[in-house]
Design a protein around this motif. Structure first.
Motif, PDB file in Angstrom:
ATOM      1  N   THR A 149       8.841   7.524  -3.704  1.00  0.00           N
ATOM      2  CA  THR A 149       7.628   7.528  -2.885  1.00  0.00           C
ATOM      3  C   THR A 149       6.736   6.347  -3.254  1.00  0.00           C
ATOM      4  O   THR A 149       6.178   5.685  -2.365  1.00  0.00           O
ATOM      5  CB  THR A 149       6.864   8.861  -3.051  1.00  0.00           C
ATOM      6  OG1 THR A 149       7.717   9.923  -2.618  1.00  0.00           O
ATOM      7  CG2 THR A 149       5.582   8.866  -2.248  1.00  0.00           C
ATOM      8  N   GLU A 150       6.592   6.056  -4.542  1.00  0.00           N
ATOM      9  CA  GLU A 150       5.797   4.897  -4.969  1.00  0.00           C
ATOM     10  C   GLU A 150       6.359   3.609  -4.380  1.00  0.00           C
ATOM     11  O   GLU A 150       5.612   2.762  -3.895  1.00  0.00           O
ATOM     12  CB  GLU A 150       5.788   4.787  -6.497  1.00  0.00           C
ATOM     13  CG  GLU A 150       4.952   5.813  -7.206  1.00  0.00           C
ATOM     14  CD  GLU A 150       5.007   5.642  -8.711  1.00  0.00           C
ATOM     15  OE1 GLU A 150       5.045   4.482  -9.191  1.00  0.00           O
ATOM     16  OE2 GLU A 150       5.019   6.667  -9.411  1.00  0.00           O
ATOM     17  N   TRP A 151       7.675   3.468  -4.438  1.00  0.00           N
ATOM     18  CA  TRP A 151       8.314   2.262  -3.911  1.00  0.00           C
ATOM     19  C   TRP A 151       8.187   2.189  -2.394  1.00  0.00           C
ATOM     20  O   TRP A 151       7.977   1.111  -1.836  1.00  0.00           O
ATOM     21  CB  TRP A 151       9.779   2.201  -4.341  1.00  0.00           C
ATOM     22  CG  TRP A 151       9.926   1.689  -5.741  1.00  0.00           C
ATOM     23  CD1 TRP A 151      10.103   2.438  -6.877  1.00  0.00           C
ATOM     24  CD2 TRP A 151       9.872   0.328  -6.163  1.00  0.00           C
ATOM     25  NE1 TRP A 151      10.170   1.614  -7.967  1.00  0.00           N
ATOM     26  CE2 TRP A 151      10.033   0.307  -7.571  1.00  0.00           C
ATOM     27  CE3 TRP A 151       9.717  -0.879  -5.498  1.00  0.00           C
ATOM     28  CZ2 TRP A 151      10.044  -0.862  -8.304  1.00  0.00           C
ATOM     29  CZ3 TRP A 151       9.726  -2.056  -6.236  1.00  0.00           C
ATOM     30  CH2 TRP A 151       9.881  -2.032  -7.620  1.00  0.00           C
ATOM     31  N   LYS A 152       8.298   3.317  -1.721  1.00  0.00           N
ATOM     32  CA  LYS A 152       8.136   3.317  -0.263  1.00  0.00           C
ATOM     33  C   LYS A 152       6.728   2.875   0.117  1.00  0.00           C
ATOM     34  O   LYS A 152       6.541   2.111   1.073  1.00  0.00           O
ATOM     35  CB  LYS A 152       8.438   4.695   0.309  1.00  0.00           C
ATOM     36  CG  LYS A 152       9.909   5.018   0.326  1.00  0.00           C
ATOM     37  CD  LYS A 152      10.164   6.411   0.864  1.00  0.00           C
ATOM     38  CE  LYS A 152      11.626   6.751   0.766  1.00  0.00           C
ATOM     39  NZ  LYS A 152      11.906   8.127   1.221  1.00  0.00           N
ATOM     40  N   THR A 153       5.740   3.329  -0.629  1.00  0.00           N
ATOM     41  CA  THR A 153       4.350   2.931  -0.382  1.00  0.00           C
ATOM     42  C   THR A 153       4.176   1.440  -0.625  1.00  0.00           C
ATOM     43  O   THR A 153       3.546   0.740   0.181  1.00  0.00           O
ATOM     44  CB  THR A 153       3.390   3.751  -1.272  1.00  0.00           C
ATOM     45  OG1 THR A 153       3.562   5.135  -0.980  1.00  0.00           O
ATOM     46  CG2 THR A 153       1.948   3.344  -1.053  1.00  0.00           C
ATOM     47  N   TYR A 154       4.724   0.956  -1.708  1.00  0.00           N
ATOM     48  CA  TYR A 154       4.672  -0.478  -2.021  1.00  0.00           C
ATOM     49  C   TYR A 154       5.292  -1.294  -0.888  1.00  0.00           C
ATOM     50  O   TYR A 154       4.702  -2.265  -0.407  1.00  0.00           O
ATOM     51  CB  TYR A 154       5.416  -0.718  -3.339  1.00  0.00           C
ATOM     52  CG  TYR A 154       5.735  -2.157  -3.663  1.00  0.00           C
ATOM     53  CD1 TYR A 154       4.760  -3.025  -4.138  1.00  0.00           C
ATOM     54  CD2 TYR A 154       7.035  -2.647  -3.521  1.00  0.00           C
ATOM     55  CE1 TYR A 154       5.072  -4.349  -4.454  1.00  0.00           C
ATOM     56  CE2 TYR A 154       7.352  -3.959  -3.832  1.00  0.00           C
ATOM     57  CZ  TYR A 154       6.363  -4.810  -4.300  1.00  0.00           C
ATOM     58  OH  TYR A 154       6.667  -6.105  -4.609  1.00  0.00           O
ATOM     59  N   ARG A 155       6.458  -0.885  -0.449  1.00  0.00           N
ATOM     60  CA  ARG A 155       7.165  -1.621   0.598  1.00  0.00           C
ATOM     61  C   ARG A 155       6.408  -1.579   1.927  1.00  0.00           C
ATOM     62  O   ARG A 155       6.331  -2.575   2.636  1.00  0.00           O
ATOM     63  CB  ARG A 155       8.583  -1.067   0.756  1.00  0.00           C
ATOM     64  CG  ARG A 155       9.473  -1.410  -0.442  1.00  0.00           C
ATOM     65  CD  ARG A 155      10.774  -0.615  -0.439  1.00  0.00           C
ATOM     66  NE  ARG A 155      11.523  -0.762   0.784  1.00  0.00           N
ATOM     67  CZ  ARG A 155      12.357  -1.772   1.042  1.00  0.00           C
ATOM     68  NH1 ARG A 155      12.548  -2.723   0.146  1.00  0.00           N
ATOM     69  NH2 ARG A 155      13.018  -1.817   2.172  1.00  0.00           N
ATOM     70  N   GLN A 156       5.810  -0.453   2.251  1.00  0.00           N
ATOM     71  CA  GLN A 156       5.038  -0.362   3.486  1.00  0.00           C
ATOM     72  C   GLN A 156       3.799  -1.247   3.411  1.00  0.00           C
ATOM     73  O   GLN A 156       3.427  -1.910   4.382  1.00  0.00           O
ATOM     74  CB  GLN A 156       4.640   1.082   3.785  1.00  0.00           C
ATOM     75  CG  GLN A 156       3.983   1.243   5.137  1.00  0.00           C
ATOM     76  CD  GLN A 156       4.898   0.812   6.271  1.00  0.00           C
ATOM     77  OE1 GLN A 156       6.024   1.279   6.390  1.00  0.00           O
ATOM     78  NE2 GLN A 156       4.417  -0.092   7.129  1.00  0.00           N
ATOM     79  N   THR A 157       3.177  -1.293   2.243  1.00  0.00           N
ATOM     80  CA  THR A 157       2.022  -2.167   2.062  1.00  0.00           C
ATOM     81  C   THR A 157       2.415  -3.624   2.252  1.00  0.00           C
ATOM     82  O   THR A 157       1.684  -4.394   2.884  1.00  0.00           O
ATOM     83  CB  THR A 157       1.389  -1.946   0.669  1.00  0.00           C
ATOM     84  OG1 THR A 157       1.033  -0.567   0.538  1.00  0.00           O
ATOM     85  CG2 THR A 157       0.147  -2.800   0.481  1.00  0.00           C
ATOM     86  N   LEU A 158       3.574  -4.003   1.738  1.00  0.00           N
ATOM     87  CA  LEU A 158       4.069  -5.367   1.956  1.00  0.00           C
ATOM     88  C   LEU A 158       4.247  -5.646   3.448  1.00  0.00           C
ATOM     89  O   LEU A 158       3.855  -6.708   3.946  1.00  0.00           O
ATOM     90  CB  LEU A 158       5.400  -5.585   1.243  1.00  0.00           C
ATOM     91  CG  LEU A 158       5.358  -5.746  -0.270  1.00  0.00           C
ATOM     92  CD1 LEU A 158       6.779  -5.761  -0.840  1.00  0.00           C
ATOM     93  CD2 LEU A 158       4.611  -7.001  -0.677  1.00  0.00           C
TER      94      LEU A 158
END
Length: 72
Positions: free
Chosen positions: A35-44
């Motif tokens: 979930t943390e990585w998905k959030t990071y990727r969406q922010t990118l």
């Protein structure tokens, strides 16, 4: 598309490619880390809507854009 935005997108896409493994079904990460990585990727991905990148010579001035912090 401006040269600045094109170079910015190339850099952003590299960061996304480097983190592809984190969202694959066989990733060893816990659900909370995924979930943390998905959030990071969406922010990118969302950054192209608001970023105002600048160049320093032919390169992206990384200090002109605030990138999200990569999860550990």
């Amino acid at each position: 598309m401006s040269k600045e935005l094109e170079i910015f997108r190339d850099y952003r896409n590299m960061l996304l490619r480097q983190s592809d493994w984190t969202v694959m079904p066989d990733s060893p990460l816990s659900d909370s880390k995924k979930t943390e990585w998905k959030t990071y990727r969406q922010t990118l991905r969302d950054m192209t809507k608001t970023a105002n990148p600048k160049l320093s010579g032919p390169r992206l001035d990384l200090s002109s854009v605030t990138f999200p912090t990569k999860p550990s």
